[in-house]
Structure formats: C-alpha cells, structure tokens
Design a protein around this motif. Structure first.
Motif, short mmCIF file in Angstrom:
data_model
loop_
_atom_site.label_atom_id
_atom_site.label_comp_id
_atom_site.label_asym_id
_atom_site.label_seq_id
_atom_site.Cartn_x
_atom_site.Cartn_y
_atom_site.Cartn_z
N GLY A 186 0.79 -1.24 0.00
CA GLY A 186 0.00 0.00 0.00
C GLY A 186 0.82 1.28 0.00
N THR A 187 2.12 1.19 -0.20
CA THR A 187 2.89 2.45 -0.16
C THR A 187 3.51 2.78 -1.53
OG1 THR A 187 4.96 1.38 0.46
CG2 THR A 187 3.51 2.08 2.26
N LEU A 188 3.45 4.09 -1.82
CA LEU A 188 4.06 4.60 -3.06
C LEU A 188 5.16 5.58 -2.68
CD1 LEU A 188 1.13 5.82 -5.37
CD2 LEU A 188 2.39 3.67 -5.53
N GLY A 189 6.37 5.32 -3.08
CA GLY A 189 7.45 6.27 -2.80
C GLY A 189 7.49 7.34 -3.88
N VAL A 190 7.52 8.60 -3.44
CA VAL A 190 7.58 9.72 -4.40
C VAL A 190 8.76 10.61 -3.96
CG1 VAL A 190 6.28 11.62 -5.45
CG2 VAL A 190 5.06 9.62 -4.59
#
Ligand code: FHN
Length: 430
Positions: free
Chosen positions: A361-365
């Motif tokens: 569930g995590t998106l690195g930006v």
C-alpha cells in the motif's frame, strides 16, 4: 517552421494546442487496402502499404486495384467521433502515401480517388468538414519523396518497373509541389503537415516546398521533410525513447498491430493495457502519441482497433486530466508506474500513474515538498495520507486498485517539485 524569425513566445503559442493534446489518430488509407497484404494468393510480409514495393507489383497491374477501391461504408463523422471518444485531439491522414495514390481530387494526375476509382469522390473534403464540426484538429500526411506510380518518384524506394524511370527533380516540380499546394489550399485550416521518408531529399528539393507553408499560417510540421529542415517535432517510430527527447517536441507514431495500411491477416494486436501504458509512458516523458488505424477498402476501421480505442476512451474519460496539458515527470521512472505533472498557481499536481498497485500500500515519491492534498483521480473523496521522510514522500494507499490497467493518484504539493537525488541507475527501458 513557418517563419525562421519566430520568437520563443510565438513558437510556444503556435505549438500550444499540440503540446496540450498529447494524443492523436494516424490514418493510413489507400489502394493498398484492396490487396490487404495478399498478392497472387500469397501473404506478403511487411507493412501493408508497402505491398507494391515488397511484391514488386508492376505499375500497370497495381493501378488496377483502384477499380476495387470503393469505400461505400466511409463515414467520416463516425471516424472523428471514434477519435474523440478515444480522447484523441487531432488526426493525421495519408493524403498520399508512397504508392502515389491521392485521397483527394488532384488536378496534376489521374491517380487519385476521383479519377481512378468507382467511388469517384474526394475523401478528404468530408473528413475536413467533420473535423471542423466536431472540434478535432486535422493534419495531412504527404509522401514527398516516394511515389512508386509516377516517373521519377521511386528513387528512394528503389524501382522495379520502367514506368517509374524519370527525374526526381521533375517529379517534385510537376507532381509533389503542386499536390502539396492543393492540400494546403483546398481543405480549410490545416493543423499539421506530416512529411515522410526524407531519403533522397536535398536542400534544394526541400526548399521547393517551404514557401507553400505560408498558405497555412500556424501549421506545425514534423522533421521528415529532409534537406536539413528540422521541422517542429521529432518522430520516433514504433518505439518510445528511454528518456524522451529533452529540449525538443516529439511524437511517437505507432501501429496497433504490425501494419499501418490494412492487412487482412495481421492479427497481432497490442492489448489495451499496452496502449494505455504507452500513452502514459510517453506523456511522462513529455511527448505525444499518434496511434494508427488502417481502414479497409470499404472504408471501415477494423473492429479490433475500434474496441481498443473505446477502451482507451473509457480510461481517458476518468483520467484524461493526468495526460492533457501535462509535462514530463520531474523524477526518474518509479517502480510502481509513471508520473506526469501540472504546475499552476504556485502548486504542482503530480499525477501518479500506478501500473502496479503495491501490495504493502505504499508509493514512494522522491520529492520533499509540503503536501496540499492526495486523492484518487477517479474518486476525489478517496483521500490518502502521506508521510514525509528522508527519501521523500510516501503515499499510503488504501483499498484495491480501482483500475487494473492504471489507477491515477493526484498528489498536490506546494511550489515546484523539489526532487530528492536518486542514486539508483535506471537500467530497464522506461
Ligand atoms: O514508409 C513509411 C511507412 O509506410 C509509414 O507510413 C510510416 C509511418 O511513420 N512512415 C514510413 C516509414 O518510416
């Protein structure tokens, strides 16, 4: 292109609509749709519109196909509707391809739809009207350096028939230049002139065409005229450049199967997922996507193309904001998908195109800006929290991917993106 004295502001204004548009339809249509990839009962390899060249069909024999080019099902309104439904903003049609056959009423040859076919009517006029009526920009492709039908026009493609012998300079003077004048004069405002195959064009030959562009102020041209003329945009064909073409406008042209002109036996269709990912990938690098259809000799766009275009359109209906008028990603390709951005009023919206909805569930930006808002583009009430860390922002997604092909998350941040240096080399094409 029109004026070499153009300022940057004038050029930006001229290119404005094209840069916003991002997505267009290419149409390859002509007499080659009659043999449709088959000659003397054999399937001819290669792209369908090259069948005359590939199979070395004599001119006298090839022109007979025109007697069976009868597009009674041609419905330009439906074509334009389809392009619009797909989310396309412009279309470019082959007014004349390398076989020399003109889809318009040319006064300098009989090798055109009006004189050589049972249909007998100009095909570009009603298309131009439909485009104007429905607000789609119209472009003409014109093969200036190859024409396998008229003497002198077959230098670039090689020739195989005495009927093709002749001087290329005479050909350009007597056929190509007058025809380009015709297409730039008789069809109202034109948005694009799309040259092709610059081989054998020298500066003198190219310059014979340039004054004609004054007939259409504001027209945009590609880089395939030859003779050292750069044109307004570059044209990677059938591939997406790894990192786009920084500092230059560019447009990827691509087929949906393996041919531009209709071939009855080419079923190698790209999936809708591939086509949407291509569109997103190109936008994330700052380019346009010109996606081809090859109608039949009866005037129908093949059903597999229609289906794919409608599916792309459904995605664009929901997510078009993340494509139109966007700029390239400020950072390298993330592992979860692609990014496009829009900067306005002191904030930036990063559109996170999630191809692979992450299991954790995590998106690195990799940006350090303060966050204003973060939500699912398809449903803004579905908001996501973000955490600021050493490596940038982490978006915490909840729930399942709403779109199995590409779900878009809008991440609004203050100011321009402050990108955190990424040390990982990008090894895969992307
Ligand atoms: O030879 C043509 C081909 O038939 C097709 O029109 C493509 C489209 O970009 N252009 C040429 C090849 O580069």
């Amino acid at each position: 292109m029109v004026s070499h004295n153009e300022t940057k502001e004038e050029r930006d204004a001229r290119m404005g609509w094209w840069r916003e548009a991002r997505f267009g339809m290419f149409i390859h249509w002509g007499v080659y749709a009659v043999p449709a990839g088959i000659y003397q009962d054999k399937q001819i390899d290669g792209i369908g519109e090259w069948i005359m060249n590939r199979a070395k069909i004599p001119v006298a024999e090839y022109i007979e196909y025109a007697k069976r080019f009868d597009p009674v099902k041609y419905d330009p309104d439906a074509w334009v509707h389809l392009a619009k439904e797909a989310g396309m903003k412009y279309l470019v049609i082959t007014s004349k391809h390398h076989d020399g056959f003109a889809l318009f009423d040319s006064k300098v040859t009989d090798w055109d739809v009006v004189d050589a076919t049972p249909y007998g009517k100009d095909l570009l006029k009603p298309l131009a009207e439909a485009c104007r009526k429905h607000g789609i920009k119209l472009g003409f492709y014109y093969s200036q350096a190859q024409d396998w039908r008229h003497p002198g026009g077959a230098a670039a493609g090689g020739h195989w028939d005495e009927a093709q012998e002749g001087s290329m300079d005479d050909y350009i003077r007597d056929i190509a230049v007058p025809q380009v004048r015709e297409i730039l004069t008789n069809y109202g405002p034109l948005a694009i002139l799309w040259w092709d195959t610059p081989t054998d064009m020298n500066q003198e030959r190219a310059e014979a065409f340039l004054p004609l562009l004054e007939l259409q102020p504001g027209i945009i041209t590609n880089n395939r005229l030859g003779g050292g003329v750069e044109g307004d945009f570059s044209t990677p064909e059938q591939h997406i450049p790894d990192t786009g073409i920084p500092g230059r406008d560019w447009e990827v042209c691509m087929t949906m199967n393996d041919t531009w002109g209709f071939k009855s036996w080419d079923d190698n269709w790209k999936s809708t997922q591939t086509l949407i990912h291509n569109l997103v990938d190109i936008a994330s690098k700052g380019g346009n996507y010109l996606l081809n259809v090859g109608p039949t000799a009866e005037g129908e766009i093949p059903q597999p193309s229609i289906e794919r275009l409608k599916e792309i359109g459904r995605w664009m209906q929901v997510n078009g904001e993340a494509i139109y008028d966007t700029q390239a990603s400020p950072f390298q390709r993330p592992e979860w998908g692609r990014c496009t951005r829009k900067e306005q009023d002191g904030k930036t919206t990063l559109y996170l195109h999630v191809f692979d909805w992450p299991a954790d569930g995590t998106l690195g930006v990799p940006v350090s800006n303060n966050v204003i808002a973060c939500y699912l583009l398809a449903d803004r009430s579905r908001e996501f929290s973000t955490i600021q860390g050493k490596e940038g922002l982490t978006v915490q997604l909840t729930g399942d991917a709403p779109d199995t092909i590409c779900s878009v998350v809008g991440l609004e941040i203050k100011g321009k993106p402050e990108v955190i240096q990424q040390d990982v080399e990008q090894t895969e094409e992307g």
